[in-house]
Design a protein around this motif. Structure first.
Motif, PDB file in Angstrom:
ATOM      1  N   VAL A  70       0.831  -1.203   0.000  1.00  0.00           N
ATOM      2  CA  VAL A  70       0.000   0.000   0.000  1.00  0.00           C
ATOM      3  C   VAL A  70       0.863   1.249   0.000  1.00  0.00           C
ATOM      4  O   VAL A  70       0.583   2.219  -0.728  1.00  0.00           O
ATOM      5  CB  VAL A  70      -0.949  -0.006   1.222  1.00  0.00           C
ATOM      6  CG1 VAL A  70      -1.707   1.317   1.324  1.00  0.00           C
ATOM      7  CG2 VAL A  70      -1.923  -1.182   1.137  1.00  0.00           C
ATOM      8  N   ARG A  71       1.916   1.240   0.779  1.00  0.00           N
ATOM      9  CA  ARG A  71       2.800   2.413   0.856  1.00  0.00           C
ATOM     10  C   ARG A  71       3.427   2.713  -0.503  1.00  0.00           C
ATOM     11  O   ARG A  71       3.471   3.873  -0.933  1.00  0.00           O
ATOM     12  CB  ARG A  71       3.893   2.193   1.906  1.00  0.00           C
ATOM     13  CG  ARG A  71       4.843   3.377   2.067  1.00  0.00           C
ATOM     14  CD  ARG A  71       5.570   3.311   3.397  1.00  0.00           C
ATOM     15  NE  ARG A  71       6.346   2.108   3.540  1.00  0.00           N
ATOM     16  CZ  ARG A  71       7.626   1.976   3.168  1.00  0.00           C
ATOM     17  NH1 ARG A  71       8.265   3.007   2.622  1.00  0.00           N
ATOM     18  NH2 ARG A  71       8.269   0.850   3.338  1.00  0.00           N
ATOM     19  N   ILE A  72       3.889   1.686  -1.193  1.00  0.00           N
ATOM     20  CA  ILE A  72       4.496   1.899  -2.512  1.00  0.00           C
ATOM     21  C   ILE A  72       3.463   2.450  -3.490  1.00  0.00           C
ATOM     22  O   ILE A  72       3.741   3.384  -4.257  1.00  0.00           O
ATOM     23  CB  ILE A  72       5.102   0.588  -3.056  1.00  0.00           C
ATOM     24  CG1 ILE A  72       6.275   0.143  -2.180  1.00  0.00           C
ATOM     25  CG2 ILE A  72       5.554   0.763  -4.506  1.00  0.00           C
ATOM     26  CD1 ILE A  72       7.384   1.160  -2.030  1.00  0.00           C
ATOM     27  N   LEU A  73       2.261   1.917  -3.471  1.00  0.00           N
ATOM     28  CA  LEU A  73       1.212   2.411  -4.362  1.00  0.00           C
ATOM     29  C   LEU A  73       0.883   3.877  -4.075  1.00  0.00           C
ATOM     30  O   LEU A  73       0.691   4.672  -4.995  1.00  0.00           O
ATOM     31  CB  LEU A  73      -0.049   1.556  -4.207  1.00  0.00           C
ATOM     32  CG  LEU A  73       0.038   0.134  -4.772  1.00  0.00           C
ATOM     33  CD1 LEU A  73      -1.189  -0.674  -4.364  1.00  0.00           C
ATOM     34  CD2 LEU A  73       0.176   0.166  -6.290  1.00  0.00           C
ATOM     35  N   LEU A  74       0.831   4.240  -2.804  1.00  0.00           N
ATOM     36  CA  LEU A  74       0.540   5.630  -2.443  1.00  0.00           C
ATOM     37  C   LEU A  74       1.666   6.560  -2.883  1.00  0.00           C
ATOM     38  O   LEU A  74       1.412   7.665  -3.382  1.00  0.00           O
ATOM     39  CB  LEU A  74       0.319   5.742  -0.930  1.00  0.00           C
ATOM     40  CG  LEU A  74      -0.997   5.159  -0.416  1.00  0.00           C
ATOM     41  CD1 LEU A  74      -0.996   5.094   1.105  1.00  0.00           C
ATOM     42  CD2 LEU A  74      -2.185   5.975  -0.913  1.00  0.00           C
ATOM     43  N   LEU A  75       2.905   6.137  -2.723  1.00  0.00           N
ATOM     44  CA  LEU A  75       4.033   6.965  -3.159  1.00  0.00           C
ATOM     45  C   LEU A  75       3.987   7.163  -4.674  1.00  0.00           C
ATOM     46  O   LEU A  75       4.223   8.275  -5.175  1.00  0.00           O
ATOM     47  CB  LEU A  75       5.364   6.326  -2.750  1.00  0.00           C
ATOM     48  CG  LEU A  75       5.631   6.192  -1.244  1.00  0.00           C
ATOM     49  CD1 LEU A  75       7.016   5.594  -1.009  1.00  0.00           C
ATOM     50  CD2 LEU A  75       5.499   7.517  -0.529  1.00  0.00           C
ATOM     51  N   MET A  76       3.699   6.089  -5.399  1.00  0.00           N
ATOM     52  CA  MET A  76       3.592   6.193  -6.854  1.00  0.00           C
ATOM     53  C   MET A  76       2.515   7.199  -7.261  1.00  0.00           C
ATOM     54  O   MET A  76       2.729   8.061  -8.116  1.00  0.00           O
ATOM     55  CB  MET A  76       3.250   4.823  -7.456  1.00  0.00           C
ATOM     56  CG  MET A  76       4.390   3.831  -7.474  1.00  0.00           C
ATOM     57  SD  MET A  76       3.804   2.140  -7.877  1.00  0.00           S
ATOM     58  CE  MET A  76       2.800   2.425  -9.347  1.00  0.00           C
ATOM     59  N   SER A  98      -7.419   0.352  -8.349  1.00  0.00           N
ATOM     60  CA  SER A  98      -7.569  -0.868  -9.154  1.00  0.00           C
ATOM     61  C   SER A  98      -6.333  -1.751  -9.064  1.00  0.00           C
ATOM     62  O   SER A  98      -6.441  -2.985  -8.951  1.00  0.00           O
ATOM     63  CB  SER A  98      -7.845  -0.503 -10.613  1.00  0.00           C
ATOM     64  OG  SER A  98      -9.076   0.178 -10.750  1.00  0.00           O
ATOM     65  N   LEU A  99      -5.165  -1.138  -9.113  1.00  0.00           N
ATOM     66  CA  LEU A  99      -3.923  -1.902  -9.024  1.00  0.00           C
ATOM     67  C   LEU A  99      -3.796  -2.562  -7.662  1.00  0.00           C
ATOM     68  O   LEU A  99      -3.365  -3.718  -7.562  1.00  0.00           O
ATOM     69  CB  LEU A  99      -2.723  -0.991  -9.298  1.00  0.00           C
ATOM     70  CG  LEU A  99      -1.333  -1.629  -9.187  1.00  0.00           C
ATOM     71  CD1 LEU A  99      -1.226  -2.877 -10.057  1.00  0.00           C
ATOM     72  CD2 LEU A  99      -0.256  -0.609  -9.584  1.00  0.00           C
ATOM     73  N   TYR A 100      -4.178  -1.842  -6.620  1.00  0.00           N
ATOM     74  CA  TYR A 100      -4.142  -2.443  -5.274  1.00  0.00           C
ATOM     75  C   TYR A 100      -5.002  -3.693  -5.215  1.00  0.00           C
ATOM     76  O   TYR A 100      -4.589  -4.732  -4.672  1.00  0.00           O
ATOM     77  CB  TYR A 100      -4.623  -1.436  -4.225  1.00  0.00           C
ATOM     78  CG  TYR A 100      -4.969  -2.100  -2.913  1.00  0.00           C
ATOM     79  CD1 TYR A 100      -3.966  -2.530  -2.046  1.00  0.00           C
ATOM     80  CD2 TYR A 100      -6.301  -2.342  -2.563  1.00  0.00           C
ATOM     81  CE1 TYR A 100      -4.284  -3.175  -0.862  1.00  0.00           C
ATOM     82  CE2 TYR A 100      -6.616  -2.982  -1.381  1.00  0.00           C
ATOM     83  CZ  TYR A 100      -5.605  -3.399  -0.530  1.00  0.00           C
ATOM     84  OH  TYR A 100      -5.917  -4.049   0.642  1.00  0.00           O
ATOM     85  N   ILE A 103      -3.284  -6.570  -6.969  1.00  0.00           N
ATOM     86  CA  ILE A 103      -2.152  -7.081  -6.191  1.00  0.00           C
ATOM     87  C   ILE A 103      -2.639  -7.887  -4.994  1.00  0.00           C
ATOM     88  O   ILE A 103      -2.137  -8.984  -4.714  1.00  0.00           O
ATOM     89  CB  ILE A 103      -1.261  -5.914  -5.719  1.00  0.00           C
ATOM     90  CG1 ILE A 103      -0.553  -5.268  -6.915  1.00  0.00           C
ATOM     91  CG2 ILE A 103      -0.232  -6.397  -4.695  1.00  0.00           C
ATOM     92  CD1 ILE A 103       0.114  -3.951  -6.590  1.00  0.00           C
ATOM     93  N   ALA A 104      -3.643  -7.359  -4.284  1.00  0.00           N
ATOM     94  CA  ALA A 104      -4.157  -8.037  -3.091  1.00  0.00           C
ATOM     95  C   ALA A 104      -4.747  -9.398  -3.426  1.00  0.00           C
ATOM     96  O   ALA A 104      -4.524 -10.376  -2.720  1.00  0.00           O
ATOM     97  CB  ALA A 104      -5.202  -7.160  -2.402  1.00  0.00           C
ATOM     98  N   VAL A 105      -5.470  -9.471  -4.515  1.00  0.00           N
ATOM     99  CA  VAL A 105      -6.107 -10.728  -4.903  1.00  0.00           C
ATOM    100  C   VAL A 105      -5.077 -11.728  -5.431  1.00  0.00           C
ATOM    101  O   VAL A 105      -5.050 -12.888  -5.030  1.00  0.00           O
ATOM    102  CB  VAL A 105      -7.201 -10.481  -5.970  1.00  0.00           C
ATOM    103  CG1 VAL A 105      -7.707 -11.803  -6.535  1.00  0.00           C
ATOM    104  CG2 VAL A 105      -8.356  -9.688  -5.360  1.00  0.00           C
TER     105      VAL A 105
END
Length: 200
Positions: A70-76, A98-100, A103-105
């Motif tokens: 989640v942190r990497i996605l937020l930084l991006m 959507s990407l999260y 990745i989670a699934v």
């Protein structure tokens, strides 16, 4: 899959897996999205210190306690929203959510996709953080207000103190600014009569 999937993997490898940036960043695929992949991945890594400071302002969860993915996605997303005017904020937010979910699934992080409650909570959290930041950006609020110089220039504290102590604040800012991304790439020419490329 869009370019953000590739950017995510590259940024994750450097910031979380601590792989060498040059080994990861020069794996950029030769495809139509090559330029934006390089810009987003290079930029997020270079500005990570600044972006984490921004994240602190909008996250109710301490940055160090946010799941790595989640942190990497937020930084991006924050990089796209603050440094890439060509990408609308709503697109960065929606694509990040959507990407999260993908990745989670796919990773099985939340019971191989069966625990939709946790996935939805993650999506809501990402959406709330990014929309809050986007609202301030749209309103013309300085999201960097109150940041120290080393945070603004994405500089580790020890290195910033060394530069400021050695050269003074004005010159330190110029040096720090020069470290940040520029158009084009830096090329090194090694005199192999003096040192081998392996030893370098």
């Amino acid at each position: 899959m869009n370019y953000r999937d590739t950017v995510y993997r590259m940024v994750y490898d450097v910031l979380i897996e601590e792989k060498k940036a040059d080994k990861v960043l020069y794996r950029v695929p030769n495809e139509k999205d090559r330029d934006i992949i390089k810009r987003c991945s290079f930029g997020t890594i270079e500005r990570a210190i600044t972006l984490e400071e921004v994240l602190k302002k909008y996250s109710e969860i301490p940055v160090k306690k946010i799941d790595d993915e989640v942190r990497i996605l937020l930084l991006m997303a924050l990089f796209e929203m603050t440094y890439m005017d060509s990408i609308p904020d709503y697109a960065a937010i929606n694509e990040t959510v959507s990407l999260y979910e993908r990745i989670a699934v796919s990773s099985g992080t939340y019971g191989r996709g069966k625990n939709t409650g946790k996935i939805n909570a993650g999506k809501n959290y990402i959406n709330a953080v990014l929309r809050s930041a986007a609202g301030d950006i749209e309103a013309g609020i300085d999201i960097y207000e109150g940041f120290s110089d080393e945070k603004i220039y994405a500089m580790p504290n020890e290195l910033w103190r060394h530069l400021e102590g050695t050269y003074g604040k004005k010159t330190a800012k110029k040096i720090a600014g020069a470290f940040l991304e520029k158009e084009g790439e830096t090329t090194l020419h090694i005199d192999t009569s003096l040192i081998s490329t392996e030893k370098y």
